[in-house]
Scaffold this motif. Structure first.
Motif, PDB file in Angstrom:
ATOM      1  N   SER A 170       1.296  -1.062   0.141  1.00  0.00           N
ATOM      2  CA  SER A 170       0.053  -0.410   0.141  1.00  0.00           C
ATOM      3  C   SER A 170       0.831   1.086   0.144  1.00  0.00           C
ATOM      4  O   SER A 170       1.303   1.354   0.478  1.00  0.00           O
ATOM      5  N   GLU A 171       0.872   2.122  -1.007  1.00  0.00           N
ATOM      6  CA  GLU A 171       0.996   3.495  -0.761  1.00  0.00           C
ATOM      7  C   GLU A 171       1.238   3.610   0.059  1.00  0.00           C
ATOM      8  O   GLU A 171       1.895   4.818   0.421  1.00  0.00           O
ATOM      9  N   ARG A 172      -0.202   4.144   0.273  1.00  0.00           N
ATOM     10  CA  ARG A 172      -0.387   4.789   2.187  1.00  0.00           C
ATOM     11  C   ARG A 172      -1.297   3.971   2.837  1.00  0.00           C
ATOM     12  O   ARG A 172      -2.126   3.225   2.552  1.00  0.00           O
ATOM     13  N   ARG A 221      -6.160   2.152  10.349  1.00  0.00           N
ATOM     14  CA  ARG A 221      -5.782   1.282  11.326  1.00  0.00           C
ATOM     15  C   ARG A 221      -5.319   0.012  11.865  1.00  0.00           C
ATOM     16  O   ARG A 221      -4.850  -0.650  12.607  1.00  0.00           O
ATOM     17  N   VAL A 222      -4.179   1.014  10.926  1.00  0.00           N
ATOM     18  CA  VAL A 222      -2.500   0.147  11.380  1.00  0.00           C
ATOM     19  C   VAL A 222      -1.884   0.694  12.698  1.00  0.00           C
ATOM     20  O   VAL A 222      -0.684   1.067  12.820  1.00  0.00           O
ATOM     21  N   ALA A 223      -2.961   1.975  13.158  1.00  0.00           N
ATOM     22  CA  ALA A 223      -2.396   3.201  14.024  1.00  0.00           C
ATOM     23  C   ALA A 223      -1.945   1.933  15.454  1.00  0.00           C
ATOM     24  O   ALA A 223      -0.537   2.092  15.785  1.00  0.00           O
ATOM     25  N   ASP A 224      -2.732   1.567  15.719  1.00  0.00           N
ATOM     26  CA  ASP A 224      -2.351   0.781  17.567  1.00  0.00           C
ATOM     27  C   ASP A 224      -0.597  -0.192  16.438  1.00  0.00           C
ATOM     28  O   ASP A 224      -0.410  -0.408  17.451  1.00  0.00           O
ATOM     29  N   PRO A 225      -0.932  -1.217  15.939  1.00  0.00           N
ATOM     30  CA  PRO A 225      -0.031  -2.378  16.309  1.00  0.00           C
ATOM     31  C   PRO A 225       1.540  -1.152  15.692  1.00  0.00           C
ATOM     32  O   PRO A 225       2.417  -1.724  16.043  1.00  0.00           O
ATOM     33  N   ARG A 233      11.542   0.819   8.435  1.00  0.00           N
ATOM     34  CA  ARG A 233      11.077   1.166   6.437  1.00  0.00           C
ATOM     35  C   ARG A 233       9.550   1.276   7.197  1.00  0.00           C
ATOM     36  O   ARG A 233       8.844   1.974   6.262  1.00  0.00           O
ATOM     37  N   VAL A 234       8.888   0.741   8.086  1.00  0.00           N
ATOM     38  CA  VAL A 234       7.318   0.885   7.995  1.00  0.00           C
ATOM     39  C   VAL A 234       7.140   1.909   8.561  1.00  0.00           C
ATOM     40  O   VAL A 234       6.138   2.293   8.267  1.00  0.00           O
ATOM     41  N   ASP A 292       5.240   7.247   8.426  1.00  0.00           N
ATOM     42  CA  ASP A 292       4.841   8.853   8.834  1.00  0.00           C
ATOM     43  C   ASP A 292       4.909   9.193   7.492  1.00  0.00           C
ATOM     44  O   ASP A 292       4.280  11.110   7.351  1.00  0.00           O
ATOM     45  N   SER A 293       5.404   9.297   6.300  1.00  0.00           N
ATOM     46  CA  SER A 293       5.123  10.106   5.284  1.00  0.00           C
ATOM     47  C   SER A 293       3.256   9.958   4.691  1.00  0.00           C
ATOM     48  O   SER A 293       3.421  10.801   3.449  1.00  0.00           O
ATOM     49  N   GLY A 294       2.729   8.818   4.680  1.00  0.00           N
ATOM     50  CA  GLY A 294       2.243   8.664   4.038  1.00  0.00           C
ATOM     51  C   GLY A 294       0.012   8.749   5.462  1.00  0.00           C
ATOM     52  O   GLY A 294      -0.802   9.066   5.190  1.00  0.00           O
TER      53      GLY A 294
END
Length: 162
Positions: free
Chosen positions: A97-99, A103-107, A152-153, A158-160
């Motif tokens: 995924s580019e952005r 829902r990935v904020a918690d992980p 990397r993650v 942060d960029s997206g």
């Protein structure tokens, strides 16, 4: 005839998602007249359903209760073999995924909590069985592989998320 399962497995889901994404990118658009090869659209649709399965669970929680599914999902190991963990899943979404999905904020928070005082991530407990040669640091020691994947993650996130 056995009834269909109503639940999936995080472990098999991540393995299939990685395979579907790699296939999708390797094959590209297929000739619709080739009956033996699934269309890229159907592959992408299946992949998106698998991604939604994980995202609905914030990559490591039970959808019904919000509790952690398995303790080992927070054990960041390298190489991951067939095992699921939060970092492996985040790294998959980084590639796919580019952005980032909100829902990935918690992980991402869980990943940040695992970061050591020195800015590196520790090696996890390896899976059962004999290790013929160590690829990563001993458990609990700074892991160059986990640190690389985590950085990397975080760069992707942060960029997206701006």
């Amino acid at each position: 005839e056995a009834p269909e399962s109503k639940k999936s497995s995080f472990d098999t889901t991540i393995c299939v998602l990685e395979g579907l994404l790699a296939y999708e990118r390797a094959v590209g658009e297929t000739d619709a007249s080739t009956p033996s090869i699934a269309s890229i659209a159907s592959i992408a649709e299946a992949r998106l359903r698998g991604e939604e399965y994980l995202l609905e669970r914030n990559l490591f929680r039970r959808r019904s209760t919000g509790e952690l599914v398995r303790d080992r999902y927070t054990n960041l190991i390298f190489p991951p073999y067939w095992l699921y963990d939060v970092l492996r899943s985040l790294d998959y979404f980084r590639v796919a995924s580019e952005r980032p999905d909100p829902r990935v904020a918690d992980p991402i928070g869980l990943l940040l909590d695992k970061r050591g005082a020195d800015g590196r991530w520790p090696a996890g407990e390896p899976w059962h069985g004999e290790v013929h040669f160590a690829v990563d640091a001993p458990p609990g020691e700074p892991s160059r592989w986990n640190t690389l994947r985590a950085l990397r993650v975080l760069r992707w996130y942060d960029s997206g998320s701006r």
